[in-house]
Design a protein around this motif. Structure first.
Motif, mmCIF file in Angstrom:
data_model
loop_
_atom_site.group_PDB
_atom_site.id
_atom_site.type_symbol
_atom_site.label_atom_id
_atom_site.label_comp_id
_atom_site.label_asym_id
_atom_site.label_seq_id
_atom_site.Cartn_x
_atom_site.Cartn_y
_atom_site.Cartn_z
ATOM 1 N N PRO A 19 0.818 -1.210 0.000
ATOM 2 C CA PRO A 19 0.000 0.000 0.000
ATOM 3 C C PRO A 19 0.853 1.261 0.000
ATOM 4 O O PRO A 19 1.981 1.271 0.511
ATOM 5 C CB PRO A 19 -0.798 -0.116 1.305
ATOM 6 C CG PRO A 19 -0.801 -1.576 1.618
ATOM 7 C CD PRO A 19 0.520 -2.088 1.131
ATOM 8 N N ALA A 20 0.318 2.328 -0.556
ATOM 9 C CA ALA A 20 1.071 3.573 -0.704
ATOM 10 C C ALA A 20 1.496 4.158 0.636
ATOM 11 O O ALA A 20 2.515 4.853 0.724
ATOM 12 C CB ALA A 20 0.225 4.592 -1.470
ATOM 13 N N LYS A 21 0.756 3.853 1.685
ATOM 14 C CA LYS A 21 1.083 4.454 2.989
ATOM 15 C C LYS A 21 2.429 3.994 3.542
ATOM 16 O O LYS A 21 2.965 4.606 4.468
ATOM 17 C CB LYS A 21 -0.022 4.160 3.998
ATOM 18 C CG LYS A 21 -0.211 2.700 4.333
ATOM 19 C CD LYS A 21 -1.363 2.532 5.310
ATOM 20 C CE LYS A 21 -1.623 1.083 5.657
ATOM 21 N NZ LYS A 21 -2.753 0.936 6.594
ATOM 22 N N LYS A 23 5.082 4.244 1.903
ATOM 23 C CA LYS A 23 6.017 5.243 1.376
ATOM 24 C C LYS A 23 7.325 4.623 0.872
ATOM 25 O O LYS A 23 8.411 5.113 1.149
ATOM 26 C CB LYS A 23 6.315 6.307 2.428
ATOM 27 C CG LYS A 23 5.075 7.089 2.854
ATOM 28 C CD LYS A 23 5.409 8.144 3.898
ATOM 29 C CE LYS A 23 4.155 8.922 4.291
ATOM 30 N NZ LYS A 23 4.431 9.946 5.325
ATOM 31 N N GLN A 25 9.820 3.479 -2.302
ATOM 32 C CA GLN A 25 10.159 3.886 -3.655
ATOM 33 C C GLN A 25 9.946 2.701 -4.606
ATOM 34 O O GLN A 25 9.992 1.532 -4.203
ATOM 35 C CB GLN A 25 11.617 4.354 -3.728
ATOM 36 C CG GLN A 25 11.937 5.514 -2.796
ATOM 37 C CD GLN A 25 11.177 6.766 -3.189
ATOM 38 O OE1 GLN A 25 11.001 7.057 -4.378
ATOM 39 N NE2 GLN A 25 10.719 7.520 -2.194
ATOM 40 N N SER A 26 9.719 3.011 -5.870
ATOM 41 C CA SER A 26 9.533 1.944 -6.851
ATOM 42 C C SER A 26 10.783 1.079 -7.010
ATOM 43 O O SER A 26 10.720 -0.047 -7.482
ATOM 44 C CB SER A 26 9.146 2.542 -8.209
ATOM 45 O OG SER A 26 10.158 3.441 -8.650
ATOM 46 N N LEU A 50 4.438 -1.310 -5.918
ATOM 47 C CA LEU A 50 3.579 -0.307 -5.291
ATOM 48 C C LEU A 50 2.181 -0.414 -5.878
ATOM 49 O O LEU A 50 1.983 -0.261 -7.089
ATOM 50 C CB LEU A 50 4.164 1.098 -5.510
ATOM 51 C CG LEU A 50 5.611 1.275 -5.051
ATOM 52 C CD1 LEU A 50 6.065 2.714 -5.246
ATOM 53 C CD2 LEU A 50 5.777 0.865 -3.598
ATOM 54 N N GLN A 51 1.225 -0.707 -4.995
ATOM 55 C CA GLN A 51 -0.134 -0.983 -5.444
ATOM 56 C C GLN A 51 -0.783 0.256 -6.060
ATOM 57 O O GLN A 51 -0.872 1.310 -5.440
ATOM 58 C CB GLN A 51 -0.978 -1.475 -4.258
ATOM 59 C CG GLN A 51 -2.305 -2.065 -4.658
ATOM 60 C CD GLN A 51 -2.967 -2.762 -3.492
ATOM 61 O OE1 GLN A 51 -2.486 -2.697 -2.371
ATOM 62 N NE2 GLN A 51 -4.077 -3.426 -3.741
ATOM 63 N N GLN A 52 -1.227 0.125 -7.309
ATOM 64 C CA GLN A 52 -1.923 1.200 -8.001
ATOM 65 C C GLN A 52 -3.138 0.625 -8.718
ATOM 66 O O GLN A 52 -3.205 -0.569 -9.004
ATOM 67 C CB GLN A 52 -0.999 1.895 -9.011
ATOM 68 C CG GLN A 52 0.229 2.534 -8.374
ATOM 69 C CD GLN A 52 1.164 3.144 -9.422
ATOM 70 O OE1 GLN A 52 0.780 3.310 -10.566
ATOM 71 N NE2 GLN A 52 2.366 3.473 -9.005
#
Length: 423
Positions: A19-21, A23, A25-26, A50-52
């Motif tokens: 999840p983005a939380k 934080k 990096q790719s 990174l989940q999108q």
């Protein structure tokens, strides 16, 4: 020869939705630890995903960990219903973990197909919605087990072991080569009871004898009729580096492993060994393809020289060579396949078809001053004849003898490893 039942627990097809939380990096790398009680922890890494929205994760389609179990270990695992624990770390902090119950019901009835334990997405505990994709499968992997009934330098017998049954299959002959061996003839027939061959001659230069070198050790593996069918001989003497009593990585000693071919001996593999500054025995083993210019490394690692350890060639967890796939013996995407599709392709002229992949072999190695009776385990798919098995037995003997060959030159070797002129 009847093989012993073994199985492999193979873990692959890893991907983690983060999840983005968090934080990350790719370019972040996730560290994995695979833990199974009674076995050494195995480690691996994959890039973070990174989940999108509307973006499919990329599955890392290779084997990341592999645990091998003999029948006794498998019976204990089934009886106690143990779980595989997978820990995931990001930036050295624990992201979470997953427990995979190893339910093995139906394994025997499925023959060589094995059992798929899990194949898909699971929630990572303690990671706040992170998800792990994995494929965990248990597959049959029969192997041959051989045991020396004494130390290689004492010219022991070698038994094949299957449960409580021990059957003699090979004999070993330890000897010293000398300058007269090398100069007496340019070729040697494999029908002779000597390993002084043209391969040895062309690779070993005459030099002044020195008390600070160990050279000329040779071990020949014979079948029960007395015919030599494999050999290991020192190719490069073991000598201390300048100003020390230690064989260094920059100038390792080396063994040549040979097999019969066209009336003489042919090189099959090359084993280098040295002593690291921390007291570990370093080694590198290369296969020498017939007719090829370059050797290909199958194993490179270290063993505790004092306490001993295990020499292993297992191309299952991404340590693949140019002639192998990083995949296991089954397709991780479909969860199908079996160890039985491995094997040597007789008459194949392509080095890529030799199929040294999956579990190849392992052997026990004792430390300094300990009585060694190496146990050698070889994957069935790599044994089509007695010469195949004998080559691995010769390699195991060379690995065991390398412990003594790399011992500090300030210490005296046991009498079996000293020439009569060194007594």
């Amino acid at each position: 020869m009847d093989p012993c039942p073994f199985v492999r627990i193979v873990i692959g097809n890893l991907s983690v939705k983060v999840p983005a939380k968090h934080k990350l990096q790719s370019s972040s790398i996730l560290d994995f630890k695979f833990k199974l009680k009674g076995f050494s922890t195995q480690v691996s890494t994959i890039p973070a995903f990174l989940q999108q929205k509307q973006q499919e994760p990329i599955l890392d389609n290779k084997v990341h960990a592999c645990f091998s179990l003999n029948k006794t270990q498998l019976d204990k695992l089934v009886k106690k219903s143990r779980s595989l624990k997978i820990e995931i770390r990001a930036r050295k902090k624990l992201l979470g973990s997953v427990l995979v119950p190893l339910e093995l019901k139906g394994l025997e009835s499925n023959g060589n197909k094995g059992v798929v334990i899990t194949n898909g997405w699971v929630l990572v505990g303690g990671s706040s919605s992170a998800q792990l994709h994995m494929n965990v499968k248990v597959e049959h992997d029969p192997r041959f087990v051989f045991q020396f009934d004494g130390e290689p330098e004492c010219s022991p017998q070698v038994f094949q072991v299957n449960g409580n049954v021990k059957q003699p299959v090979f004999t070993c002959k330890f000897s010293f080569r000398n300058s007269s061996d090398r100069n007496s003839r340019s070729r040697s027939s494999i029908s002779e009871r000597s390993t002084s061959t043209s391969c040895f001659n062309c690779c070993t230069a005459d030099k002044e004898s020195s008390p600070k070198e160990r050279k000329g050790w040779s071990i020949t593996i014979h079948d029960l009729s007395g015919s030599p069918i494999a050999a290991a001989s020192m190719l490069t003497p073991f000598v201390p580096s300048q100003g020390s009593n230690r064989v260094s990585r920059s100038n390792p000693g080396a063994w040549l492993i040979l097999r019969p071919g066209h009336g003489t001996w042919k090189p099959w593999g090359r084993l280098e060994a040295w002593l690291e500054s921390g007291g570990e025995l370093g080694y590198r083993f290369e296969i020498i393809p017939d007719g090829a210019n370059d050797a290909i490394t199958l194993a490179s690692s270290t063993i505790n020289a004092k306490n001993g350890g295990k020499f292993s060639i297992d191309i299952s967890n991404g340590a693949a060579t140019p002639m192998t796939s990083p995949n296991s013996s089954f397709d991780l995407c479909s969860g199908s396949g079996s160890g039985s599709d491995f094997g040597s392709a007789p008459g194949s002229g392509s080095w890529g078809q030799l199929l040294y992949r999956g579990f190849v072999m392992s052997s026990t190695v004792e430390g300094y001053g300990k009585c060694s009776k190496p146990e050698v385990v070889v994957g069935v798919q790599h044994v089509n004849c007695s010469e195949d098995a004998a080559a691995f037995v010769a390699l195991a003997a060379a690995m065991d003898l390398s412990i003594d060959a790399c011992r500090s030159f300030s210490q005296k070797l046991r009498k079996e490893l000293r020439r009569s002129d060194q007594e």
